[in-house]
Design a protein around this motif. Structure first.
Motif, PDB file in Angstrom:
ATOM      1  N   UNK A  48      -4.478   6.977   2.704  1.00  0.00           N
ATOM      2  CA  UNK A  48      -5.058   8.249   3.201  1.00  0.00           C
ATOM      3  C   UNK A  48      -3.852   8.918   3.975  1.00  0.00           C
ATOM      4  N   UNK A  49      -3.025   8.390   4.315  1.00  0.00           N
ATOM      5  CA  UNK A  49      -1.902   9.200   5.554  1.00  0.00           C
ATOM      6  C   UNK A  49      -0.863   9.812   4.315  1.00  0.00           C
ATOM      7  N   UNK A  50      -0.562   9.034   3.238  1.00  0.00           N
ATOM      8  CA  UNK A  50       0.355   9.394   2.266  1.00  0.00           C
ATOM      9  C   UNK A  50      -0.204  10.649   1.601  1.00  0.00           C
ATOM     10  N   UNK A  51      -1.613  10.277   1.038  1.00  0.00           N
ATOM     11  CA  UNK A  51      -2.236  11.401   0.307  1.00  0.00           C
ATOM     12  C   UNK A  51      -2.375  12.713   1.167  1.00  0.00           C
ATOM     13  N   UNK A  52      -2.766  12.657   2.584  1.00  0.00           N
ATOM     14  CA  UNK A  52      -2.834  13.891   3.356  1.00  0.00           C
ATOM     15  C   UNK A  52      -1.343  14.542   3.454  1.00  0.00           C
ATOM     16  N   UNK A  58       5.380   4.688   2.007  1.00  0.00           N
ATOM     17  CA  UNK A  58       5.856   5.963   2.138  1.00  0.00           C
ATOM     18  C   UNK A  58       6.918   6.455   3.333  1.00  0.00           C
ATOM     19  N   UNK A  59       6.588   5.613   4.376  1.00  0.00           N
ATOM     20  CA  UNK A  59       7.436   6.038   5.505  1.00  0.00           C
ATOM     21  C   UNK A  59       9.025   5.704   5.157  1.00  0.00           C
ATOM     22  N   UNK A  95     -13.179  13.848  -0.729  1.00  0.00           N
ATOM     23  CA  UNK A  95     -13.252  13.643   0.752  1.00  0.00           C
ATOM     24  C   UNK A  95     -11.864  13.735   1.241  1.00  0.00           C
ATOM     25  N   UNK A  96     -10.756  13.201   0.305  1.00  0.00           N
ATOM     26  CA  UNK A  96      -9.452  13.275   0.872  1.00  0.00           C
ATOM     27  C   UNK A  96      -8.859  14.819   0.789  1.00  0.00           C
ATOM     28  N   UNK A 103       0.844  -1.080   0.014  1.00  0.00           N
ATOM     29  CA  UNK A 103       0.011   0.150   0.007  1.00  0.00           C
ATOM     30  C   UNK A 103       0.761   1.189   0.074  1.00  0.00           C
ATOM     31  N   UNK A 104       0.243   2.339  -0.435  1.00  0.00           N
ATOM     32  CA  UNK A 104       1.083   3.531  -0.246  1.00  0.00           C
ATOM     33  C   UNK A 104       1.431   3.885   0.991  1.00  0.00           C
TER      34      UNK A 104
END
Length: 111
Positions: free
Chosen positions: A43-47, A12-13, A77-78, A7-8
């Motif tokens: 969702x965390x990455x996109x934020x 990402x981390x 929504x994001x 997953x993204x």
């Protein structure tokens, strides 16, 4: 052949750590109909993303492709605004609006 799927939010981390900085992020999705699944797991990455690009279909070109309404609603929504659409037109598509690359910017990063 085995293919590892990540997953993204799971990768990402490590990218942040490898780069040593919190980078300005552009997330480009080209998942042949799996956009909603990728968005749900990122969702965390996109934020943290400044902007994103995704292909949206006005006419389904892949089996089980989500509607452009569903994809754009999820991005809204994001926290993203659409900035532009770029048509992906081939010679065999005539003048019909089939699919577009959609570019969006994060509401969190608008000055």
């Amino acid at each position: 052949m085995n293919i590892e799927v990540k997953t993204l939010d799971s990768i990402y981390p490590q990218l942040e750590q490898d780069l040593g900085i919190d980078c300005n992020l552009l997330v480009k999705l080209d998942t042949k109909g799996f956009d909603l699944e990728v968005l749900a797991s990122g969702k965390i990455t996109l934020s943290k993303a400044l902007c994103s690009q995704v292909e949206v279909s006005f006419v389904p070109i892949y089996q089980n492709v989500p509607s452009y309404h569903a994809v754009l609603q999820k991005f809204e929504e994001l926290g993203f605004y659409v900035t532009n659409f770029f048509p992906n037109m081939g010679s065999d598509r005539g003048l019909a609006a089939i699919d577009f690359d959609c570019f969006m910017v994060s509401k969190n990063h608008i000055i």
